[in-house]
Design an enzyme around this catalytic site. Structure first.
Site, PDB file in Angstrom:
ATOM      1  N   CYS A 121      -3.715   6.916  -4.750  1.00 39.41           N
ATOM      2  CA  CYS A 121      -3.236   5.423  -4.807  1.00 39.41           C
ATOM      3  C   CYS A 121      -2.015   5.310  -5.284  1.00 39.41           C
ATOM      4  CB  CYS A 121      -4.040   4.735  -5.815  1.00 39.41           C
ATOM      5  SG  CYS A 121      -3.908   2.868  -5.150  1.00 39.41           S
TER       6      CYS A 121
ATOM      7  N   CYS B 174       1.001  -1.041   0.024  1.00 43.34           N
ATOM      8  CA  CYS B 174       0.092   0.084   0.112  1.00 43.34           C
ATOM      9  C   CYS B 174       0.892   1.135  -0.141  1.00 43.34           C
ATOM     10  CB  CYS B 174      -0.787   0.016   1.025  1.00 43.34           C
ATOM     11  SG  CYS B 174      -2.004   1.358   1.249  1.00 43.34           S
TER      12      CYS B 174
HETATM   13  O1  PYC Z   1      -2.117   3.604  -1.925  1.00 42.78           O
HETATM   14  O2  PYC Z   1      -1.378   1.984  -2.839  1.00 42.78           O
HETATM   15  C1  PYC Z   1      -2.253   2.571  -2.309  1.00 42.78           C
HETATM   16  C2  PYC Z   1      -3.606   1.860  -1.797  1.00 42.78           C
HETATM   17  C3  PYC Z   1      -3.756   0.604  -2.091  1.00 42.78           C
HETATM   18  C4  PYC Z   1      -5.112   0.589  -1.669  1.00 42.78           C
HETATM   19  C5  PYC Z   1      -5.700   1.749  -1.149  1.00 42.78           C
HETATM   20  N1  PYC Z   1      -4.322   2.638  -1.319  1.00 42.78           N
END
Ligand code: PYC
Length: 314
Positions: A240, A90
């Site tokens: 993300c 993550c």
């Molecule tokens: O920031 O890699 C990320 C992530 C994965 C799921 C939620 N955030």
């Protein structure tokens, strides 16, 4: 497991929350982190539920369990999880863990190695408290894959790894604005189901459990805006970290981003990560710069009389 109190520190990275478990978590032994994550998923669902799900948490939260690293050069090991199970890696969560370790006085500005279930990443805590995460090697395995999505028709996207598996779709038939989030969630959930129904997976047979939609941005200084569906059905409030890494791998494969270039990725709520790529012997390393803010330091209490002390399972 006999739960009494669990010490957690909460943070958010671009609006996406991370709950870091500092102490009170299960003993998972001292094997490789991938094995410890599997054991966590098989044997500690109650603990995961109690940390993430209502009434203490919500489906948006990502948990980060600090564990002893195997590699002593790492400042910590970390296992990620969410409302429905384990997460391999993550990005926003790693930035949150770094902010948490700084808040606890365990690290100061500089570069720190962190062990995850999919490999060692490094994180540079800058003096202004922003963090640059150098992620695991990332790559695209297929471009222009078309899947028939019931209710929507054919949808074409790329499959890429950025620490998790992503299906990346450009120019979806919805506007990437907050008012469209319910439609975007239903659309991306249908894509995820269609990929599984058609046995379209990562090259390790791993489920493609994150779906990412993109449009070019018309904002000055921003390259693109995204919407990312997470495995448990919530959308990522941040751009993300692993999803931006997968996007950078696709841009690199298309010759649209070279080492030295910067990609500014905006999330559906307007938070921004800066992405760069470096080519190393191990492959393409995406780096993601963002900032997390610590917003709670708490002891979770498990009252034996509380029927929902272990959370409301999903
Ligand atoms: O920031 O890699 C990320 C992530 C994965 C799921 C939620 N955030």
């Amino acid at each position: 497991m006999n739960l009494s109190r669990v010490h957690v520190v909460d943070s958010h990275t671009g609006g996406e929350p991370t709950r870091t478990v500092i102490s009170g978590g299960p003993d998972l032994g001292d094997g490789p982190l991938a094995e410890r994550l599997t054991r966590f998923g098989l044997e500690h669902n109650d603990f995961r539920n109690s940390i993430i799900n209502e009434p203490r948490g919500s489906d948006v939260l990502v948990g980060a369990l600090l564990v002893e690293p195997v590699d002593p050069t790492c400042v910590t090991g970390v296992l990620y999880f969410n409302n429905v199970g384990n997460i391999l890696m993550c990005g926003h969560g790693t930035i949150g863990v770094v902010a948490t370790l700084a808040y606890l006085g365990r690290i100061t500005p500089g570069t720190h190695r962190i062990e995850t279930a999919v490999g060692i990443v490094s994180a540079c805590l800058h003096p202004d408290m922003t963090v640059t995460l150098a992620n695991v090697p990332s790559f695209r395995i297929a471009a222009g894959v078309t899947v028939d999505v019931p209710g929507y028709g054919p949808v074409t996207g790329d499959i890429a790894w950025g620490g998790n598996w992503f299906f990346l779709v450009a120019n979806p038939p919805f506007r990437l604005v907050p008012s469209e989030i319910p439609q975007l969630t239903t659309f991306t959930t249908a894509i995820k189901r269609a990929l599984a129904a058609n046995n379209i997976t990562g090259n390790d047979s791993g489920e493609i459990d994150h779906i990412e939609l993109f449009v070019d941005s018309d904002k000055s200084g921003i390259d693109s805006r995204n919407f990312v569906l997470c495995p448990g059905g919530a959308y990522d409030r941040s751009p993300c970290g692993t999803g931006t890494s997968a996007k950078l791998a696709c841009l690199y494969a298309d010759g649209k981003l070279l080492p030295g270039g910067v990609w500014r990725q905006e999330s559906i709520i307007g938070s921004v990560f800066e992405g760069r790529v470096t080519v190393t012997e191990s492959g393409l390393i995406p780096s993601i710069t963002g900032r997390a803010f610590v917003n709670s330091d708490a002891q979770l209490i498990y009252d034996p009389a509380d029927p929902f002390r272990l959370g409301i399972p999903t």
